[in-house]
Design a protein around this motif. Structure first.
Motif, PDB file in Angstrom:
ATOM      1  N   LEU A 181     -27.220  -6.155  -4.900  1.00  0.00           N
ATOM      2  CA  LEU A 181     -26.024  -6.890  -4.498  1.00  0.00           C
ATOM      3  C   LEU A 181     -26.077  -7.311  -3.032  1.00  0.00           C
ATOM      4  O   LEU A 181     -25.670  -8.425  -2.681  1.00  0.00           O
ATOM      5  CB  LEU A 181     -24.784  -6.046  -4.764  1.00  0.00           C
ATOM      6  N   LEU A 182     -26.582  -6.438  -2.174  1.00  0.00           N
ATOM      7  CA  LEU A 182     -26.695  -6.799  -0.762  1.00  0.00           C
ATOM      8  C   LEU A 182     -27.675  -7.960  -0.569  1.00  0.00           C
ATOM      9  O   LEU A 182     -27.406  -8.874   0.212  1.00  0.00           O
ATOM     10  CB  LEU A 182     -27.143  -5.592   0.060  1.00  0.00           C
ATOM     11  N   ALA A 183     -28.783  -7.923  -1.291  1.00  0.00           N
ATOM     12  CA  ALA A 183     -29.761  -9.005  -1.183  1.00  0.00           C
ATOM     13  C   ALA A 183     -29.165 -10.318  -1.689  1.00  0.00           C
ATOM     14  O   ALA A 183     -29.355 -11.384  -1.072  1.00  0.00           O
ATOM     15  CB  ALA A 183     -31.023  -8.652  -1.972  1.00  0.00           C
ATOM     16  N   GLN A 184     -28.431 -10.251  -2.805  1.00  0.00           N
ATOM     17  CA  GLN A 184     -27.831 -11.461  -3.368  1.00  0.00           C
ATOM     18  C   GLN A 184     -26.749 -12.023  -2.450  1.00  0.00           C
ATOM     19  O   GLN A 184     -26.700 -13.237  -2.194  1.00  0.00           O
ATOM     20  CB  GLN A 184     -27.244 -11.151  -4.740  1.00  0.00           C
ATOM     21  N   GLU A 185     -25.862 -11.145  -1.943  1.00  0.00           N
ATOM     22  CA  GLU A 185     -24.799 -11.631  -1.079  1.00  0.00           C
ATOM     23  C   GLU A 185     -25.362 -12.179   0.228  1.00  0.00           C
ATOM     24  O   GLU A 185     -24.857 -13.174   0.770  1.00  0.00           O
ATOM     25  CB  GLU A 185     -23.788 -10.521  -0.806  1.00  0.00           C
ATOM     26  N   THR A 186     -26.416 -11.551   0.750  1.00  0.00           N
ATOM     27  CA  THR A 186     -27.063 -12.068   1.958  1.00  0.00           C
ATOM     28  C   THR A 186     -27.591 -13.472   1.719  1.00  0.00           C
ATOM     29  O   THR A 186     -27.415 -14.378   2.550  1.00  0.00           O
ATOM     30  CB  THR A 186     -28.215 -11.134   2.380  1.00  0.00           C
ATOM     31  N   ALA A 187     -28.239 -13.699   0.571  1.00  0.00           N
ATOM     32  CA  ALA A 187     -28.735 -15.036   0.242  1.00  0.00           C
ATOM     33  C   ALA A 187     -27.586 -16.017   0.058  1.00  0.00           C
ATOM     34  O   ALA A 187     -27.676 -17.192   0.448  1.00  0.00           O
ATOM     35  CB  ALA A 187     -29.590 -14.972  -1.023  1.00  0.00           C
ATOM     36  N   ASN A 188     -26.474 -15.549  -0.521  1.00  0.00           N
ATOM     37  CA  ASN A 188     -25.330 -16.429  -0.780  1.00  0.00           C
ATOM     38  C   ASN A 188     -24.656 -16.903   0.507  1.00  0.00           C
ATOM     39  O   ASN A 188     -24.041 -17.977   0.530  1.00  0.00           O
ATOM     40  CB  ASN A 188     -24.297 -15.710  -1.649  1.00  0.00           C
ATOM     41  N   LEU A 189     -24.738 -16.109   1.581  1.00  0.00           N
ATOM     42  CA  LEU A 189     -24.066 -16.475   2.827  1.00  0.00           C
ATOM     43  C   LEU A 189     -24.516 -17.845   3.332  1.00  0.00           C
ATOM     44  O   LEU A 189     -23.715 -18.611   3.877  1.00  0.00           O
ATOM     45  CB  LEU A 189     -24.340 -15.414   3.906  1.00  0.00           C
ATOM     46  N   ALA A 190     -25.783 -18.153   3.120  1.00  0.00           N
ATOM     47  CA  ALA A 190     -26.318 -19.428   3.596  1.00  0.00           C
ATOM     48  C   ALA A 190     -25.787 -20.611   2.801  1.00  0.00           C
ATOM     49  O   ALA A 190     -25.897 -21.766   3.249  1.00  0.00           O
ATOM     50  CB  ALA A 190     -27.843 -19.411   3.537  1.00  0.00           C
TER      51      ALA A 190
END
Length: 349
Positions: free
Chosen positions: A115-124
């Motif tokens: 989830l952290l990896a996905q949300e980090t990618a989503n921020l962009a």
């Protein structure tokens, strides 16, 4: 003044901090004359592990949004959406974030990392990000969010402030979902160390996790605190206001808060507070609280004993609480910040 859509999963009238924030923001944005379209997504859109059917439903609803209309997207949905699905949206997305999904308590290490990896990618993929505290802003910047595209909009409180107290004796109030993160088990264990003092305690909050609710009831029974601690469930707004007014101390043994709306409401009621030094809590409560380490029932009990036995300590902390509560924003202020974000998007190429 730019119109917008606001996508929220399930019933936005639920009485949890995140839903209260989004419902009040939705209402206040509409009061300004802005056209705000409320997009009701399936409740399952906020789930950590979505089914393929739910993902398809969410994609279909959001991809139908016009390209020139900003979409405010609930943070749980934003964090749960696959990055490729978010990238396919033609409308500018304003992510409304309370805290990273991957940092929620109760997740497996694998779920947390994913989830952290996905949300980090989503921020962009967000045109802008709005968060509920400066602590959460820094958290997302550390995850890679562009500092120029992230704005803090503190939650509001529209209730009366400095209302007269209702004298019901030494009552301790705690408000928060019956969920692991709220630390009600720590509070109960702390109160179990204070049986020699005169107090009653009320824990207000809907059941989020039935196993947690059962564990709390069992803990109260096992420590011999039945009749002294009540699990009051969810209260009406009027009953909750009375609960704050009739309390002498507010206590929340939380394991993490991205802001802490119940703590802010306690400030607006001028209550001395005992809580934990975690997340945004120290910023929210300032000098109006006694802080204990997370998961330390003995330290929490010590802080509670101080307030239960010292009228001077309660008076001093209550005075600081009232002073800080007077400075907190109202919901119109919160909506004004979000409105500024929406209107700034209009000028972008």
């Amino acid at each position: 003044m730019r119109d917008c859509a606001f996508a929220i999963p399930g019933d936005h009238r639920q009485k949890t901090g995140g839903f209260i924030y989004e419902r009040r923001l939705l209402e206040e944005l509409a009061k300004t004359g802005r056209q705000v379209r409320h997009i009701v997504l399936p409740a399952e859109a906020a789930a950590v592990d979505q089914s393929r059917t739910i993902r398809q439903q969410v994609d279909q609803i959001l991809q139908a949004r016009p390209a020139d209309e900003p979409l405010i997207l609930d943070g749980l949905v934003f964090g749960a959406m696959p990055t490729e699905a978010l990238a396919q949206l033609s409308c500018p997305v304003v992510a409304m974030l309370h805290h990273p999904m991957g940092l929620e308590h109760g997740l497996s290490p694998t779920q947390s990392r994913r989830l952290l990896a996905q949300e980090t990618a989503n921020l962009a993929k967000a045109a802008h990000i709005v968060v509920t505290s400066d602590h959460t802003r820094q958290t997302y910047i550390q995850l890679g969010a562009d500092p120029e595209r992230i704005t803090t909009a503190l939650p509001g409180y529209d209730g009366s402030r400095d209302l007269p107290r209702l004298d019901t004796g030494p009552r301790i109030l705690s408000v928060g979902l019956l969920a692991q993160r709220k630390g009600h088990d720590v509070l109960i264990r702390a109160l179990g160390q204070l049986k020699d003092l005169d107090w009653t305690a009320q824990i207000v909050g809907k059941t989020h996790d039935p196993s947690v609710a059962a564990e709390l009831a069992s803990l109260i029974d096992g420590l011999g605190l039945v009749g002294r601690i009540s699990l009051a469930g969810e209260l009406s707004d009027a009953a909750l206001s009375d609960a704050y007014r009739s309390a002498r101390i507010f206590a929340l043994a939380t394991r993490y808060e991205g802001y802490g709306m119940a703590l802010a409401e306690a400030l607006c009621h001028g209550l001395p507070i005992v809580t934990c030094a975690t997340g945004a809590v120290p910023d929210t409560v300032g000098d109006a609280a006694l802080l204990a380490p997370v998961d330390d029932a003995e330290a929490f009990a010590t802080q509670l004993r101080t307030l239960l036995t010292s009228r001077e300590a309660r008076h001093d902390l209550g005075l600081r609480s009232r002073q800080l509560g007077r400075t907190l924003p109202r919901w119109a202020d919160t909506a004004s910040v979000m409105g500024g974000v929406l209107d700034a998007l209009q000028s972008r190429p």
